[in-house]
Each structure stands twice: as structure tokens, then as C-alpha cells.
Design an enzyme around this catalytic site. Structure first.
Site, PDB file in Angstrom:
ATOM      1  N   ASN A  62       0.836  -1.206   0.000  1.00 44.80           N
ATOM      2  CA  ASN A  62       0.000   0.000   0.000  1.00 44.80           C
ATOM      3  C   ASN A  62       0.866   1.250   0.000  1.00 44.80           C
ATOM      4  OD1 ASN A  62       0.552  -0.925   2.681  1.00 44.80           O
ATOM      5  ND2 ASN A  62      -0.988   0.436   3.525  1.00 44.80           N
ATOM      6  N   GLU A  64       0.432   5.233   0.583  1.00 45.31           N
ATOM      7  CA  GLU A  64      -0.482   6.280   1.067  1.00 45.31           C
ATOM      8  C   GLU A  64      -0.063   7.661   0.581  1.00 45.31           C
ATOM      9  OE1 GLU A  64      -0.885   5.653   5.319  1.00 45.31           O
ATOM     10  OE2 GLU A  64      -2.025   3.797   4.978  1.00 45.31           O
ATOM     11  N   CYS A  73      -4.261   0.714  -2.235  1.00 44.55           N
ATOM     12  CA  CYS A  73      -4.089  -0.558  -1.536  1.00 44.55           C
ATOM     13  C   CYS A  73      -3.022  -1.427  -2.218  1.00 44.55           C
ATOM     14  CB  CYS A  73      -5.388  -1.353  -1.556  1.00 44.55           C
ATOM     15  SG  CYS A  73      -6.710  -0.653  -0.575  1.00 44.55           S
ATOM     16  N   GLU A  75      -3.126  -4.596  -2.917  1.00 41.90           N
ATOM     17  CA  GLU A  75      -3.648  -5.548  -3.908  1.00 41.90           C
ATOM     18  C   GLU A  75      -3.803  -4.903  -5.280  1.00 41.90           C
ATOM     19  OE1 GLU A  75      -4.746  -4.868  -0.889  1.00 41.90           O
ATOM     20  OE2 GLU A  75      -5.725  -6.583   0.064  1.00 41.90           O
ATOM     21  N   CYS A 112     -10.041  -5.374   0.582  1.00 40.09           N
ATOM     22  CA  CYS A 112     -11.194  -4.480   0.779  1.00 40.09           C
ATOM     23  C   CYS A 112     -12.159  -4.600  -0.402  1.00 40.09           C
ATOM     24  CB  CYS A 112     -10.728  -3.035   0.960  1.00 40.09           C
ATOM     25  SG  CYS A 112     -10.283  -2.217  -0.588  1.00 40.09           S
ATOM     26  N   CYS A 115     -10.883  -3.370  -3.789  1.00 42.05           N
ATOM     27  CA  CYS A 115      -9.896  -4.297  -4.362  1.00 42.05           C
ATOM     28  C   CYS A 115     -10.597  -5.537  -4.922  1.00 42.05           C
ATOM     29  CB  CYS A 115      -8.863  -4.699  -3.317  1.00 42.05           C
ATOM     30  SG  CYS A 115      -7.673  -3.380  -2.973  1.00 42.05           S
TER      31      CYS A 115
HETATM   32  N1  THU Z   1      -5.227  -1.440   2.657  1.00 40.70           N
HETATM   33  C1  THU Z   1      -4.705  -2.264   1.712  1.00 40.70           C
HETATM   34  O1  THU Z   1      -3.570  -2.072   1.238  1.00 40.70           O
HETATM   35  N2  THU Z   1      -5.460  -3.324   1.315  1.00 40.70           N
HETATM   36  C2  THU Z   1      -6.692  -3.610   1.794  1.00 40.70           C
HETATM   37  O2  THU Z   1      -7.346  -4.505   1.274  1.00 40.70           O
HETATM   38  C3  THU Z   1      -7.217  -2.876   2.932  1.00 40.70           C
HETATM   39  C4  THU Z   1      -6.535  -1.614   3.250  1.00 40.70           C
HETATM   40  C5  THU Z   1      -4.427  -0.282   3.067  1.00 40.70           C
HETATM   41  C6  THU Z   1      -4.993   1.041   2.624  1.00 40.70           C
HETATM   42  C7  THU Z   1      -4.413   1.979   3.654  1.00 40.70           C
HETATM   43  O3  THU Z   1      -3.131   2.381   3.218  1.00 40.70           O
HETATM   44  C8  THU Z   1      -4.263   1.116   4.892  1.00 40.70           C
HETATM   45  O4  THU Z   1      -4.348  -0.229   4.465  1.00 40.70           O
HETATM   46  C9  THU Z   1      -5.317   1.366   5.951  1.00 40.70           C
HETATM   47  O5  THU Z   1      -6.596   1.317   5.420  1.00 40.70           O
END
Ligand code: THU
Length: 160
Positions: A62, A64, A73, A75, A112, A115
Site C-alpha cells: 500500500n 499512502e 491498496c 492488492e 477491501c 480491491c
Molecule cells: N489497505 C490495503 O492495502 N489493502 C486492503 O485490502 C485494505 C486496506 C491499506 C490502505 C491503507 O493504506 C491502509 O491499508 C489502511 O486502510
């Protein structure tokens, strides 16, 4: 009117040592990817490893951003990397792990909703299911045989 049952089947492993050697290797790759996450805001790092039919392993973490919704994310970073570097190459497995510097993540962390939607289009296009294997940092691991099993009543191009 009738009631229908919508269900998903998954295998629950007590920990990573119960996985096959290939799945353990892929989980190790996902951990490697997770360590490269850029998550200064949520402190929640996610790593994803995709095994492609040609044997390539594509990693994502991920990423940010100070403008929170501009982040992405793990994925989707991984799947778009695979789609752009190896277009049309079938996905065999997606392996996910997550950790946090705030508290130990000891529950399996599935992809999520956004994704799942993105990933579903790849499974539909390749006309073959791919396995999804996910965990936190420690503890139980979930394995499902198909991405679409995690997304009942999903939206796809047939509606357009
Ligand atoms: N996140 C992911 O990388 N994948 C997911 O399926 C759920 C959330 C990340 C997004 C964000 O950077 C952090 O986790 C918190 O939500």
C-alpha cells in the site's frame, strides 16, 4: 418470492506453517512486499504477492498520500503492475499479509471491497479462478479457491 442462500467456502489454517511450501514461499514474498509499504498515516502495512501462470511473482504494497483518498491498496498496486507488465497473463494466486505498528494484527486481513471489485475483472477475463490466501502478521490464514467467491452479486461488464 423465494429465499436463496449465498455462501462462500474457505479453508482456515491455524498458522502459516500449515500452508503448502509454495504458499509459504508466496507468503514470504508478501511479507517482503509489506515491508516496503508507505503507510505513514494509517501505520497499517499491507503486502500482496501475485503468482502468474508464467511463474512470475508480482509484488505490491500500500502506498499512502497526505491527501488520503489518493493512496492505494497493496492488492491494486500488485494487480495493476501485473496487468501492465504482463498483460493477459493468468493469475494463479494472490497472497496477502498485513501488519501495524499500532497493534499486532493477528486476524486474517482480506482484500477491501474496492480491491475485490478490481480483482474480479481479472478473474472474469481469464475465465479461470485464482486462489486468494490472506493473513495478518501472525495467526490464522484463510484460503479461498476463487476471488469471485468473496464478491457475491458483483458488478461486471455484462450490465453495461
Ligand atoms: N489497505 C490495503 O492495502 N489493502 C486492503 O485490502 C485494505 C486496506 C491499506 C490502505 C491503507 O493504506 C491502509 O491499508 C489502511 O486502510
Amino acid at each position: 418470492m423465494k429465499e436463496i442462500k449465498v455462501s462462500a467456502t474457505a479453508t482456515l489454517f491455524n498458522d502459516v506453517s500449515e500452508l503448502s511450501s509454495e504458499d509459504q514461499m508466496l507468503m514470504n514474498k508478501a511479507v517482503e512486499a509489506r515491508k516496503k509499504a508507505y503507510a505513514p498515516y494509517s501505520k497499517f502495512s499491507v503486502g500482496a504477492a501475485l503468482l502468474l501462470e508464467n511463474g512470475e511473482i508480482v509484488l505490491g504494497s500500500n502506498q499512502e498520500n497526505a491527501a488520503y483518498p489518493s493512496g492505494m491498496c497493496a492488492e491494486r498496486v500488485a494487480i495493476w503492475k501485473a496487468g501492465s507488465e504482463f498483460p493477459g497473463e493468468k493469475i494463479k494466486k494472490l497472497v496477502i499479509t498485513a501488519s501495524s505498528t499500532i497493534s499486532k494484527v493477528d486476524k486474517p486481513v482480506g482484500p477491501c471491497g474496492a480491491c475485490r471489485q478490481t480483482l474480479s475483472e481479472f478473474e472474469i477475463n481469464q475465465k479461470e479462478p485464482f486462489e486468494v490466501i490472506f493473513m495478518g502478521e501472525v495467526g490464522e490464514v484463510v484460503k479461498t479457491a476463487s476471488l469471485l467467491s468473496l464478491l457475491p452479486f458483483s458488478f461486471d461488464s455484462s450490465y453495461l
